[in-house]
Design a protein around this motif. Structure first.
Motif, PDB file in Angstrom:
ATOM      1  N   ILE A 186       0.842  -1.201   0.000  1.00  0.00           N
ATOM      2  CA  ILE A 186       0.000   0.000   0.000  1.00  0.00           C
ATOM      3  C   ILE A 186       0.877   1.251   0.000  1.00  0.00           C
ATOM      4  CG2 ILE A 186      -1.726   1.276   1.320  1.00  0.00           C
ATOM      5  CD1 ILE A 186      -2.864  -1.314   2.276  1.00  0.00           C
ATOM      6  N   LYS A 187       2.002   1.198   0.727  1.00  0.00           N
ATOM      7  CA  LYS A 187       2.929   2.331   0.701  1.00  0.00           C
ATOM      8  C   LYS A 187       3.479   2.565  -0.704  1.00  0.00           C
ATOM      9  CE  LYS A 187       4.587   1.803   5.464  1.00  0.00           C
ATOM     10  NZ  LYS A 187       5.780   1.524   6.316  1.00  0.00           N
ATOM     11  N   LYS A 188       3.817   1.484  -1.378  1.00  0.00           N
ATOM     12  CA  LYS A 188       4.312   1.615  -2.748  1.00  0.00           C
ATOM     13  C   LYS A 188       3.233   2.210  -3.659  1.00  0.00           C
ATOM     14  CE  LYS A 188       7.394  -2.368  -2.240  1.00  0.00           C
ATOM     15  NZ  LYS A 188       7.705  -3.743  -2.697  1.00  0.00           N
ATOM     16  N   TYR A 189       2.010   1.756  -3.467  1.00  0.00           N
ATOM     17  CA  TYR A 189       0.911   2.263  -4.270  1.00  0.00           C
ATOM     18  C   TYR A 189       0.707   3.760  -4.024  1.00  0.00           C
ATOM     19  CZ  TYR A 189      -3.875   2.707  -6.070  1.00  0.00           C
ATOM     20  OH  TYR A 189      -4.994   3.105  -6.753  1.00  0.00           O
ATOM     21  N   ASN A 190       0.763   4.176  -2.748  1.00  0.00           N
ATOM     22  CA  ASN A 190       0.592   5.590  -2.418  1.00  0.00           C
ATOM     23  C   ASN A 190       1.748   6.430  -2.953  1.00  0.00           C
ATOM     24  OD1 ASN A 190      -1.862   5.249  -1.066  1.00  0.00           O
ATOM     25  ND2 ASN A 190      -0.854   4.804   0.877  1.00  0.00           N
ATOM     26  N   SER A 191       2.958   5.859  -2.975  1.00  0.00           N
ATOM     27  CA  SER A 191       4.102   6.577  -3.543  1.00  0.00           C
ATOM     28  C   SER A 191       3.909   6.797  -5.039  1.00  0.00           C
ATOM     29  CB  SER A 191       5.396   5.802  -3.289  1.00  0.00           C
ATOM     30  OG  SER A 191       5.637   5.666  -1.902  1.00  0.00           O
ATOM     31  N   ILE A 192       3.383   5.779  -5.706  1.00  0.00           N
ATOM     32  CA  ILE A 192       3.091   5.928  -7.136  1.00  0.00           C
ATOM     33  C   ILE A 192       2.023   6.997  -7.356  1.00  0.00           C
ATOM     34  CG2 ILE A 192       2.158   4.749  -9.165  1.00  0.00           C
ATOM     35  CD1 ILE A 192       3.417   2.181  -8.116  1.00  0.00           C
ATOM     36  N   LEU A 193       1.039   7.035  -6.464  1.00  0.00           N
ATOM     37  CA  LEU A 193      -0.001   8.059  -6.571  1.00  0.00           C
ATOM     38  C   LEU A 193       0.574   9.463  -6.394  1.00  0.00           C
ATOM     39  CD1 LEU A 193      -3.148   6.648  -4.703  1.00  0.00           C
ATOM     40  CD2 LEU A 193      -2.720   6.802  -7.157  1.00  0.00           C
ATOM     41  N   ASP A 194       1.519   9.609  -5.460  1.00  0.00           N
ATOM     42  CA  ASP A 194       2.134  10.918  -5.237  1.00  0.00           C
ATOM     43  C   ASP A 194       2.900  11.383  -6.477  1.00  0.00           C
ATOM     44  OD1 ASP A 194       1.123  10.977  -2.679  1.00  0.00           O
ATOM     45  OD2 ASP A 194       2.937  10.152  -1.759  1.00  0.00           O
TER      46      ASP A 194
END
Length: 327
Positions: A186-194
């Motif tokens: 989920i952290k990786k996904y949120n980083s991609i979103l940022d």
């Protein structure tokens, strides 16, 4: 004698002061006429106007589509964050009674809103369903899976550091071989979103500048086409504000109509993708559905389009109107 006549003429002259209310109504009427006339001028040239409006609409629709994508992606992320769970895998030597005792202890703690005990047989059956191995697991001599306990923290543990600290604490409990927290992806996904949000912001700024340039160039051509007319009305005493007003309204209409068309384009894309997204969500046993453009964002898009059109017209008129002087 002549002096007395002059004095009589001066004394007979009267001054008339226009009231503010009359000036306001007169200005309002003039603005209304200019706005209507500018819109009619755009509609009288449907081919040229439509080409310009379509280009502007595409330039405005792309940032709106990015916004819609980011809104839905963040909604998916939030639903995942709310569903973060921990899994405690017990040691192979743990008996069922010991696992049940640990389950009872954890069930009394206030950090968790949901606790599920997974026995060895239940775990093997779940693995059978989701692994795709099927009947091949029947050839195992014994069940290799340990007892496990699935825990869902309360909403107060929304921070990733708190969740990791809680998982570290649980890993130190007796009989616990491993405490796993499924949040790294989920952290990786949120980083991609940022990163995607930053890219979308940059692209939106570039497209906004493109809208300014397109409207400015369109108004420049309109000024050049009416060059002789502008020279004539300047000769009779027309002010720059009077000459400028129709062109500003033209830029306003271009931006507003383009923004309206952009909102329509994005909503059409939303309708076309909604069914496919719903089918994809069902494959993952999710009730997620696409979020469309909010009314507030649609109004904001219309306001931004009108403002960009008005700003582009303002810069163009301010630059090119000075170059036209009566001969």
């Amino acid at each position: 004698m002549s002096a007395s006549k002059t004095n009589n003429k001066k004394s007979s002259a009267t001054s008339y002061k226009v009231r503010f209310k009359d000036r306001f109504h007169s200005a309002l009427k003039l603005h209304r006429e200019n706005a209507i006339q500018s819109l009619l001028d755009i509609l009288r040239q449907p081919t040229n106007s439509l080409m310009t409006i379509l280009v502007l609409a595409i330039a405005l629709a792309l940032p709106a589509a990015f916004y819609l994508f980011m809104t839905n992606a963040q909604a998916v992320s939030q639903s995942w964050d709310g569903g973060v769970k921990m899994a405690l895998y017990l040691e192979d030597s743990a008996t069922e009674s010991q696992a049940q005792e640990l389950f009872t202890q954890l069930n009394q703690r206030t950090e968790f809103e949901e606790i599920v005990f997974v026995g060895k047989d239940d775990g093997l059956e779940m693995f059978r369903q989701y692994s795709g191995l099927g009947d091949s697991l029947d050839y195992l001599e014994e069940n290799p899976l340990p007892y496990s306990i699935t825990l869902k923290p309360t909403a107060s543990f929304s921070d990733s550091e708190q969740l990791e600290q809680l998982a570290q604490e649980l890993s130190l409990l007796p009989l616990v071989a491993q405490a796993k927290l499924d949040s790294s992806w989920i952290k990786k996904y949120n980083s991609i979103l940022d990163i995607s949000e930053q890219i979308a912001t940059f692209i939106s700024i570039m497209l906004a500048l493109g809208v300014l340039l397109i409207v400015g160039n369109t108004i420049r051509l309109a000024i050049l086409n009416r060059r002789e007319e502008i020279q004539v009305i300047k000769l009779v005493g027309a002010t720059d504000a009077f000459i400028r007003r129709p062109f500003l309204y033209a830029g306003f209409w271009y931006g507003l109509i383009a923004a309206l068309l952009a909102a329509l384009m994005v909503n059409i894309i939303f309708v076309l993708l909604q069914q496919s997204a719903h089918q994809l969500a069902q494959l993952y046993s999710s009730e997620f559905s696409l979020l469309g453009l909010a009314p507030s964002f649609t109004l904001g898009l219309l306001a931004i389009g009108a403002l960009l059109g008005l700003s582009g017209a303002w810069f163009s008129v301010r630059k090119h109107l000075k170059d036209i002087n009566p001969e």
